[in-house]
Design an enzyme around this catalytic site. Sequence first.
Site, PDB file in Angstrom:
ATOM      1  N   VAL A  84       0.841  -1.208   0.000  1.00 54.52           N
ATOM      2  CA  VAL A  84       0.000   0.000   0.000  1.00 54.52           C
ATOM      3  C   VAL A  84       0.870   1.250   0.000  1.00 54.52           C
ATOM      4  CG1 VAL A  84      -1.678   1.347   1.314  1.00 54.52           C
ATOM      5  CG2 VAL A  84      -1.950  -1.134   1.115  1.00 54.52           C
ATOM      6  N   LYS A  85       1.880   1.280   0.876  1.00 53.24           N
ATOM      7  CA  LYS A  85       2.723   2.472   0.972  1.00 53.24           C
ATOM      8  C   LYS A  85       3.547   2.677  -0.295  1.00 53.24           C
ATOM      9  CE  LYS A  85       4.770   6.093   2.392  1.00 53.24           C
ATOM     10  NZ  LYS A  85       5.858   6.125   3.358  1.00 53.24           N
ATOM     11  N   VAL A  86       4.070   1.606  -0.862  1.00 57.66           N
ATOM     12  CA  VAL A  86       4.859   1.740  -2.082  1.00 57.66           C
ATOM     13  C   VAL A  86       3.983   2.255  -3.228  1.00 57.66           C
ATOM     14  CG1 VAL A  86       6.055   0.419  -3.861  1.00 57.66           C
ATOM     15  CG2 VAL A  86       6.678   0.112  -1.464  1.00 57.66           C
TER      16      VAL A  86
END
Length: 291
Positions: free
Chosen positions: A166-168
Amino acid sequence: MTEIGWIGAGRMGAAMAGRLLDAGRAVRVWNRTRAKAEALVPRGATVAGEVTDLGGCDVVFVMVSTSDDLREVLARLYSGENLPGTVVDCSTVSAEASARARAESAARGVGFVAAPVSGNPHVVAAGGASLVASGDRESFDRVRPLLETIGQTAVYAGPGEVSRLVKVCHNLYLGMMVESLVEVVTLAEKGGVDRAAFLEFLNGTVLASEWVRRRTPDLVERDWRPTFTTELLRKDFDLGLGAARTHEVPMPVASLVHQLIQAAIGQGHRDDDFLALYEVQAANAGLRDQR
């Protein structure tokens, strides 16, 4: 929870730990450069001389730059006589590094929550950060009040390392968005439009965003003091494109932006804010000397 341990007091780590301190939490901080940890003492922090001094804490947060940094600090933390109950890693690292850290933690009976954060230090300090977490639900529920003290939202995404993806994906989109922004700004500027006027117009349309509004003065003044460096953005694009290969997802736009990030670093903007992508676009358009 009696005391919180904190590893990593750089720009982001200091802002995040500061949120806990300002809420009255007891936080013991370790940083490779001790002076950065000591800067939090006036806000109520205590400084740990060694990473192992954090082993007696109920929860230890980690906010470091790379997968190698995460592996190193956890190895040191787990070499001590005492171990924490739960480790919360807020760094942006690879899913593989996160899985190794989770396995090493589990082998020692330590809970592990991956909780990367969205927001630069100014956003974090103002309480506007968003965190996405993954791991076992019990560990997440245990630390959720702390995550919600640090940021405005703390979303549980699921088990394992899904929060890393999700963060990437978030940071890939951020880089692509900024590249799109500097391209249209450069086109308007080369066509004779004042940079500030174009951005003022854009910020009044349906395409506006709070992030672009907040960063408009920096882009107008070409102020590249770092909130998030070009080098760190390259690291995240490396991670994101690696994930795309793993999942067999074509990423043509992200691949091109990755090369433009590399160009910015090659032109001397390694430690500048990633808005310095404007300089690459302006130079390619023959606008290098224009203010």
